[in-house]
Design a protein around this motif. Structure first.
Motif, short mmCIF file in Angstrom:
data_model
loop_
_atom_site.label_atom_id
_atom_site.label_comp_id
_atom_site.label_asym_id
_atom_site.label_seq_id
_atom_site.Cartn_x
_atom_site.Cartn_y
_atom_site.Cartn_z
N ILE A 5 0.82 -1.16 -0.01
CA ILE A 5 -0.05 0.06 0.10
C ILE A 5 0.85 1.40 0.04
O ILE A 5 1.73 1.26 0.71
CB ILE A 5 -0.93 -0.03 1.27
N GLY A 6 0.49 2.09 -1.03
CA GLY A 6 1.38 3.40 -1.02
C GLY A 6 0.41 4.53 -0.11
O GLY A 6 -0.46 4.28 -0.10
N LEU A 7 1.28 5.18 0.86
CA LEU A 7 0.79 6.23 1.50
C LEU A 7 1.24 7.53 1.06
O LEU A 7 2.61 7.62 0.66
CB LEU A 7 0.96 5.95 3.08
N GLY A 8 0.63 8.53 1.09
CA GLY A 8 1.08 10.01 0.65
C GLY A 8 -0.11 10.91 1.28
O GLY A 8 -1.14 10.70 1.61
N SER A 9 0.62 12.31 1.49
CA SER A 9 -0.18 13.34 2.11
C SER A 9 0.69 14.45 1.61
O SER A 9 1.95 14.67 1.54
CB SER A 9 0.04 13.27 3.75
N ASN A 10 -0.25 15.55 1.27
CA ASN A 10 0.51 16.91 0.90
C ASN A 10 -0.46 18.12 1.26
O ASN A 10 -0.18 19.13 0.62
CB ASN A 10 0.72 17.05 -0.75
N LEU A 11 -1.32 17.84 2.23
CA LEU A 11 -2.12 18.84 2.84
C LEU A 11 -1.99 18.93 4.41
O LEU A 11 -2.04 17.64 4.78
CB LEU A 11 -3.44 18.95 2.35
N GLY A 12 -1.98 19.98 4.89
CA GLY A 12 -1.90 19.85 6.52
C GLY A 12 -0.60 19.22 7.04
O GLY A 12 0.49 19.52 6.40
N ASP A 13 -0.89 18.67 8.13
CA ASP A 13 0.27 18.06 8.88
C ASP A 13 0.77 16.68 8.37
O ASP A 13 0.00 15.51 8.65
CB ASP A 13 -0.01 17.88 10.40
N ARG A 14 1.42 16.65 7.29
CA ARG A 14 1.52 15.36 6.40
C ARG A 14 2.27 14.57 7.33
O ARG A 14 1.91 13.15 7.03
CB ARG A 14 2.79 15.61 5.39
N GLY A 15 3.05 14.63 8.22
CA GLY A 15 3.67 13.62 9.02
C GLY A 15 2.56 12.94 10.03
O GLY A 15 2.72 11.84 10.15
N ALA A 16 1.88 13.84 10.44
CA ALA A 16 0.75 13.50 11.41
C ALA A 16 -0.17 12.36 10.64
O ALA A 16 -0.58 11.32 11.28
CB ALA A 16 -0.01 14.40 12.35
N GLU A 17 -0.45 12.77 9.31
CA GLU A 17 -1.49 12.04 8.57
C GLU A 17 -0.72 10.56 8.28
O GLU A 17 -1.50 9.69 8.47
CB GLU A 17 -1.77 12.71 7.25
N LEU A 18 0.47 10.51 7.88
CA LEU A 18 0.76 9.29 7.64
C LEU A 18 1.10 8.36 8.95
O LEU A 18 0.70 7.10 9.08
CB LEU A 18 2.18 9.55 7.16
N SER A 19 1.35 9.04 10.00
CA SER A 19 1.30 8.23 11.27
C SER A 19 -0.22 7.73 11.84
O SER A 19 -0.11 6.54 12.04
CB SER A 19 1.61 9.33 12.74
#
Length: 162
Positions: A5-19
């Motif tokens: 599964i690929g995880l990605g985030s580019n809005l808000g607190d990206r590190g928190a979203e991945l966590s």
């Protein structure tokens, strides 16, 4: 079966979203493995799109892939992803099924292995960290060999950060 599964985030607190996404995936498989996080330039996105944080997870799954896909989409929506949006619009969280064992699946909802994963350094680099010897149908070698090829080319930034 082992799935990616690929995880990605580019809005808000990206590190928190991945966590939060990692914790959610550990609820599905407590033995899930995760790559480091990577800072990556947007690929095939609209001008001005913020940079991504990406990583890859591998977990065991014995159920229906369509059910897993549905759960993933519901989780993305719960994290603020719009259900109606432009292609590659910025989003707090993006989850993509990359592969499911050696299965080839092509139907209106699911296409595995992911048809563009071999073109995406932000997928291949973290996957090579987890499973360097993995061979996925459609790739011209092991995941590590494809990652090494990417490293020799100029292109979008993809750097390990955490």
């Amino acid at each position: 079966m082992r799935i990616g599964i690929g995880l990605g985030s580019n809005l808000g607190d990206r590190g928190a979203e991945l966590s939060k996404a990692r914790n959610w995936l550990r609820g599905i498989d407590p033995s899930a493995k995760f790559s480091s996080e990577y800072e990556t330039d947007p690929v095939d996105c609209h001008p001005g799109t913020p940079a991504f944080r990406n990583q890859v997870a591998e977990l065991n799954w014995t159920g229906s892939l369509e059910v897993l896909l549905q759960w993933m989409q519901e989780y993305e929506n719960s994290r603020g992803r719009k259900t109606v949006r432009r292609v590659n619009e910025p989003r707090p969280l993006d989850l993509d099924l990359l592969y499911a064992g050696r299965n080839w699946i092509k139907n209106p909802r699911l296409n595995l292995p992911h048809p563009r994963m071999g073109e995406r350094r932000f997928v291949i680099e973290p996957l090579a960290e987890l499973s360097p010897g993995l061979r996925i149908a459609g790739l011209p070698g092991t995941v590590l060999e494809v990652a090494t090829w990417f490293r020799g080319k100029k292109g979008p930034l993809c750097r390990r950060i955490v």
